[in-house]
Design an enzyme around this catalytic site. Structure first.
Site, mmCIF file in Angstrom:
data_model
loop_
_atom_site.group_PDB
_atom_site.id
_atom_site.type_symbol
_atom_site.label_atom_id
_atom_site.label_comp_id
_atom_site.label_asym_id
_atom_site.label_seq_id
_atom_site.Cartn_x
_atom_site.Cartn_y
_atom_site.Cartn_z
ATOM 1 N N LYS A 119 77.398 35.745 -20.768
ATOM 2 C CA LYS A 119 78.705 35.239 -20.529
ATOM 3 C C LYS A 119 79.463 36.109 -21.504
ATOM 4 O O LYS A 119 80.858 36.829 -20.972
ATOM 5 C CB LYS A 119 79.836 33.964 -20.488
ATOM 6 C CG LYS A 119 78.542 33.125 -20.355
ATOM 7 C CD LYS A 119 79.741 31.632 -20.475
ATOM 8 C CE LYS A 119 79.557 30.250 -19.140
ATOM 9 N NZ LYS A 119 77.882 29.676 -20.326
ATOM 10 N N GLU A 135 88.501 27.233 -21.442
ATOM 11 C CA GLU A 135 87.950 25.969 -21.376
ATOM 12 C C GLU A 135 86.741 26.598 -21.345
ATOM 13 O O GLU A 135 85.719 27.917 -21.038
ATOM 14 C CB GLU A 135 87.838 25.215 -19.730
ATOM 15 C CG GLU A 135 86.675 25.377 -18.665
ATOM 16 C CD GLU A 135 87.125 27.454 -17.922
ATOM 17 O OE1 GLU A 135 88.159 27.496 -18.130
ATOM 18 O OE2 GLU A 135 86.380 27.610 -17.703
ATOM 19 N N SER A 170 69.457 32.903 -19.253
ATOM 20 C CA SER A 170 70.719 33.207 -19.228
ATOM 21 C C SER A 170 71.497 33.311 -20.691
ATOM 22 O O SER A 170 72.342 34.111 -21.083
ATOM 23 C CB SER A 170 71.845 32.860 -18.501
ATOM 24 O OG SER A 170 71.176 30.865 -19.208
HETATM 25 C C1 LIG Z 1 77.590 28.949 -19.703
HETATM 26 C C2 LIG Z 1 76.142 29.011 -19.358
HETATM 27 C C3 LIG Z 1 75.578 28.862 -17.587
HETATM 28 C C4 LIG Z 1 75.936 28.662 -16.431
HETATM 29 O O1 LIG Z 1 77.334 29.207 -16.390
HETATM 30 P P1 LIG Z 1 77.129 30.248 -15.061
HETATM 31 O O2 LIG Z 1 78.121 30.777 -15.147
HETATM 32 O O3 LIG Z 1 76.617 28.759 -13.433
HETATM 33 O O4 LIG Z 1 76.383 31.017 -15.549
HETATM 34 C C5 LIG Z 1 74.038 28.903 -18.061
HETATM 35 N N1 LIG Z 1 73.344 29.528 -19.192
HETATM 36 C C6 LIG Z 1 73.948 29.577 -20.525
HETATM 37 C C7 LIG Z 1 73.037 30.109 -21.178
HETATM 38 C C8 LIG Z 1 75.709 29.791 -20.341
HETATM 39 O O5 LIG Z 1 75.922 29.480 -20.928
#
Ligand SMILES: *Cc1c(COP(=O)(O)O)cnc(C)c1O
Length: 400
Positions: free
Chosen positions: A96, A118, A384
């Protein structure tokens, strides 16, 4: 399956990805969104902006994030070879930060006096509070009290980083309610405030802008993977909440017809129960938070509460581009349950010494399910984020 559709030019000038996206907002807000679109288009052409952003991504975030060959996980699955794109190694521990830096740079260039947002798992809040601290912009984060309880370490981080936290108790006190609360605050002065949306959702230009800031993930991965393995991966897998990490990985490969692309949604306690957040699997086209997309909705078309063990995935809508990619058949969308996610959280930690975010564990769990049937193929998973934020919860839940 039609795969020849050009995805490069998307969205169109109205922010539409086929029938999805757009700006389903009152005229005064549309004017503001158009201002942001213009500002973004102007600033993103500037070399000074691109240089500042790439400098921060390299020296502050630590990009490029590595591609990692998971030997023990591969052996364990006994089929496809598995690789991770390590977004968990970014500063703040998830993907992010990529779009937060971009958004706060845009907000700052527009002279906005406050950035607000948020947060679900707290990852967007931490990434945004970090970007705001770095760039010297006041930051206000709205968060459901259920999530505040579950994601305590991230709440502490945001406080230390100087953000104001607004606890939200309405509804199910999770992500969607936090969005509603932050949006109400934003509407008090949209000229001077900037709502930094945390995924590829919301009215145009956000799905486009956030995707553009995230697509570096797939661009890097494509180069790195080709250097390492000598060709593209056969399969990409990423978890889908709003869809930003997934579209970030997918974008560079959408035109590569031979690359199979899979997005993974949470089936929570089961697709036959109300306790899931499998928007693309179980939803119908509708409207949420100013844009059209697949939506988990009631008879009146209002968003219904959704659920996943991973706070960052429990959103009843989904990015308009994912909605479109589903319809044209370019991306497959599958699901993974809470239990599969939790089991994977522990097994990945013990097989590779990598503790994944509960969100990311969904992608890994699905890859582990299909790997045995795909010997000779290479699967690239977008890891992610890291799972430190989920440790207390998992240790309790799994009796470790
Ligand atoms: C917020 C988050 C997600 C989900 O958000 P996307 O916009 O679908 O990527 C996935 N993995 C992590 C580690 C997150 O913090």
């Amino acid at each position: 399956m039609s795969r020849s559709v050009s995805t490069e030019v998307m969205p169109d000038k109205d922010g539409m990805f086929g029938p999805y996206g757009g700006q389903v907002v009152p005229p005064e807000l549309k004017a503001i969104m158009d201002e942001i679109t213009l500002a973004y288009e102007e600033i993103s052409q500037k070399e000074s902006f691109q240089n500042e952003l790439s400098d921060l991504l390299k020296h502050y975030v630590g990009r490029p994030s590595p591609i990692y060959h998971c030997k023990r996980l591969t052996e364990h699955c006994n089929g496809a070879t598995i690789y991770f794109k390590r977004e968990d190694l970014n500063h703040t521990g998830a993907h992010k930060i990529n779009h937060c830096l971009g958004e706060v740079l845009v907000a700052k260039s527009m002279g906005k006096t406050k950035v607000l947002a948020e947060t679900g798992a707290g990852q967007h809040g931490v990434a945004l509070a970090t970007a705001c601290a770095l760039l010297g912009v006041p930051c206000e984060i709205h968060m459901g009290t259920v999530d505040i309880e579950k994601e305590h370490p991230n709440v502490m981080r945001m406080k230390v980083l100087g953000a104001t936290i607004v606890p939200v108790t309405r509804g199910t006190a999770t992500l969607k309610d936090a969005v509603d609360s932050a949006f109400e605050e934003y509407m008090k002065d949209p000229k001077n405030f900037f709502y930094a949306i945390g995924s590829v959702v919301g009215p145009h230009p956000f799905p486009m802008m956030v995707r553009d800031f995230q697509k570096i993930v797939g661009e890097e991965a494509k180069t790195q993977f080709n250097e390492m393995v000598g060709k593209n991966p056969d399969v990409l897998v990423a978890c889908v909440g709003g869809g930003s990490n997934a579209i970030g990985l997918f974008t560079a490969f959408l035109e590569d017809e031979n690359v199979r692309i899979i997005g993974v949604e949470p089936s929570g306690l089961g697709l036959e129960t109300p306790d899931h957040a499998a928007t693309l699997t179980k939803g119908q086209p509708g409207v949420i938070h100013g844009f059209k997309c697949y939506l988990i909705q009631d008879e009146k078309g209002d968003p219904k509460p959704v659920y996943s063990v991973a706070s960052g995935l429990d959103y009843p809508g989904v990015g308009p581009q994912h909605s479109y990619l589903k319809d044209i058949g370019r991306v497959e969308y599958e699901t993974v349950s809470d239990q599969e996610c939790l089991d994977t959280f522990v097994s990945l930690s013990r097989l590779e010494g990598i503790i994944p975010a509960l969100e990311s564990a969904h992608a890994v769990a699905y890859a582990m399910k299909i790997a045995p049937e795909l010997p000779g193929q290479n699967i690239l998973i977008n890891l992610s984020g890291r799972g430190d934020k989920d440790l207390d919860f998992v240790v309790k839940k799994m009796n470790l």
